[in-house]
Design a protein around this motif. Structure first.
Motif, short mmCIF file in Angstrom:
data_model
loop_
_atom_site.label_atom_id
_atom_site.label_comp_id
_atom_site.label_asym_id
_atom_site.label_seq_id
_atom_site.Cartn_x
_atom_site.Cartn_y
_atom_site.Cartn_z
N VAL A 185 -6.01 5.43 3.91
CA VAL A 185 -6.61 5.83 4.82
C VAL A 185 -8.01 4.62 5.79
N ALA A 186 -8.51 4.45 4.32
CA ALA A 186 -9.58 4.01 4.49
C ALA A 186 -10.00 2.51 4.68
N ASP A 187 -8.57 1.88 4.39
CA ASP A 187 -8.27 0.75 5.04
C ASP A 187 -7.41 0.26 6.47
N ILE B 143 -0.37 4.36 8.71
CA ILE B 143 -0.42 4.94 7.52
C ILE B 143 0.55 4.97 6.75
N GLY B 144 1.43 6.30 7.01
CA GLY B 144 3.12 6.33 6.51
C GLY B 144 2.71 7.18 5.11
N THR B 145 1.75 8.69 6.84
CA THR B 145 1.57 10.44 5.74
C THR B 145 2.19 11.43 7.06
N THR B 146 1.24 12.49 6.51
CA THR B 146 1.70 13.17 7.89
C THR B 146 -0.14 13.04 8.16
N PRO B 147 0.12 14.63 9.37
CA PRO B 147 -0.74 14.34 9.91
C PRO B 147 -1.68 15.16 9.06
N ARG C 178 -3.70 11.61 15.84
CA ARG C 178 -3.50 11.92 14.82
C ARG C 178 -2.28 11.18 14.38
N GLU C 179 -1.37 11.50 15.30
CA GLU C 179 0.46 11.59 15.24
C GLU C 179 0.51 10.23 14.87
N ASP C 180 -0.28 9.12 15.40
CA ASP C 180 0.20 7.67 15.78
C ASP C 180 -0.69 7.01 14.05
N MET C 181 -1.95 7.88 14.23
CA MET C 181 -2.18 7.03 12.87
C MET C 181 -1.81 7.66 11.57
N ASP D 162 0.60 -0.87 -0.01
CA ASP D 162 -0.05 0.57 -0.07
C ASP D 162 1.31 1.24 -0.32
N LEU D 163 2.07 1.58 0.88
CA LEU D 163 2.69 2.69 0.81
C LEU D 163 3.57 3.06 -0.60
#
Length: 352
Positions: A280-282, A312-316, A305-308, A270-271
């Motif tokens: 995000v959906a997954d 996911i491998g993105t920015t908050p 939000r930082e942990d999520m 996914d990344l």
């Protein structure tokens, strides 16, 4: 009398297969989709699962993934039913840990042979320990009887671990197996630049730290308490002896490891290739399924939000933008403290 869970969305195939099995003497419970099948399995653990692959709501690969991840279901013999004959699908199913594979349409004799063969192979295995229902003492007590594991019960007391405390860091020596009695623990890796990627979240009823123990190496990741947690520890030497003396327990942990590695492989794909919206959906769907196991009546996702974003491998900031889009189309309810998935099917359809 053995209980078989048959998960199949085709009414004709489901009814006829169930009839054959019942005439043979098995107790058969049926489900028309993967999500209903998982719910039935959690309510009453089956002795074997027959599961179609291509189904609405939750496909067969998703069902097997949940079985591999959930300690209450780990170890149940699993046979895929599918009309697809491509070798890639066959390899994927077996790589995920399926015990056998039947291609539809199948002969009655092939069905009964596969079922009896799997049940015969697993008949000497211990039943899975219901770790979410305080089954850890039973697991340890039974394990202690497999040999002179005098130290196995020496450190069973619960350990309170406050939120944000580091349980172990990358490169630390692997000294024990960890069991989550309450709370959640994040497993993550950090780049040289200090950027974090969360590779898994362990909730109540789950083990962690076993990958380094099985490999005989230092930890290649870090574990940090997401909440105020209660953990139980099993010393590394006792865990190793237990695996050597008890092949049934060894198989359970190999399945856990296989499921975790499969999850990480999917995360890497996914990344590399998945859109941010899909990732995000997954992640929301995965966290929603995890929370449903812990709190069926009110499965709220509570994650910073930082942990999520690290999961996911993105920015908050990018995460917040996608969450706002999902809130606007009413797939989720979004507050500063929690996320609630309102329409899983709509979220699943929108993740491309």
């Amino acid at each position: 009398m053995k209980t078989i869970l048959l998960i199949e969305d085709n009414d004709f195939i489901r009814e006829n297969t169930a009839e054959i099995l019942e005439l043979t003497g098995y107790t058969v419970r049926t489900a028309a989709d993967g999500q209903a099948g998982v719910t039935q399995a959690l309510a009453e653990r089956p002795d074997l699962v027959l599961c179609d692959i291509m189904m609405p709501v939750l496909d067969g690969y998703g069902v097997l993934h949940i079985f591999n991840q959930n300690p209450r279901l780990t170890g149940v013999p699993f046979i895929f039913l599918t009309a697809k004959t491509e070798r890639a699908d066959l390899r994927r199913g077996m790589a995920l840990g399926a015990d056998d594979y039947l291609t539809k349409p199948f002969e009655k004799s092939d069905l009964l042979s596969a079922v009896s063969g799997r049940l015969s192979r697993f008949q000497h295995l211990q039943p899975a320990y219901d770790l979410r229902a305080n089954g850890l003492p039973e697991f340890l007590a039974d394990a202690q009887q497999t040999g002179s594991l005098a130290g196995l019960s020496a450190d069973r007391r619960p350990h309170a671990v406050p939120r944000k405390q580091i349980i172990y860091a990358e490169g630390d020596e692997a000294t024990r197996l960890y069991f989550v009695q309450a709370g959640r623990v994040k497993i993550s890796k950090t780049t040289a630049a200090g950027k974090e990627l969360i590779t898994g979240i362990c909730a109540a009823g789950e083990f962690f730290g076993y990958r380094a123990l099985l490999a005989g190496s230092p930890h290649h990741d870090a574990a940090v308490a997401l909440d105020d947690c209660t953990l139980r520890y099993i010393p590394a030497d006792d865990f190793t002896q237990l695996l050597l003396r008890n092949p049934e327990v060894s198989q359970q942990f190999v399945r856990l490891l296989a499921g975790r590695l499969d999850q990480q492989d999917a995360q890497l794909l996914d990344l590399a290739y998945g859109s941010l919206r899909k990732r995000v959906a997954d992640s929301l769907l995965h966290l929603h399924a995890q929370q449903r196991l812990l709190s069926p009546a009110d499965p709220l996702i509570q994650l910073a939000r930082e942990d999520m974003a690290a999961l996911i491998g993105t920015t908050p900031e990018s995460l917040s933008r996608i969450l706002s889009e999902f809130r606007q189309d009413e797939s989720i309810e979004l507050t500063p403290k929690f996320i609630k998935v309102l329409l899983p099917d709509k979220l699943r359809r929108s993740n491309w």
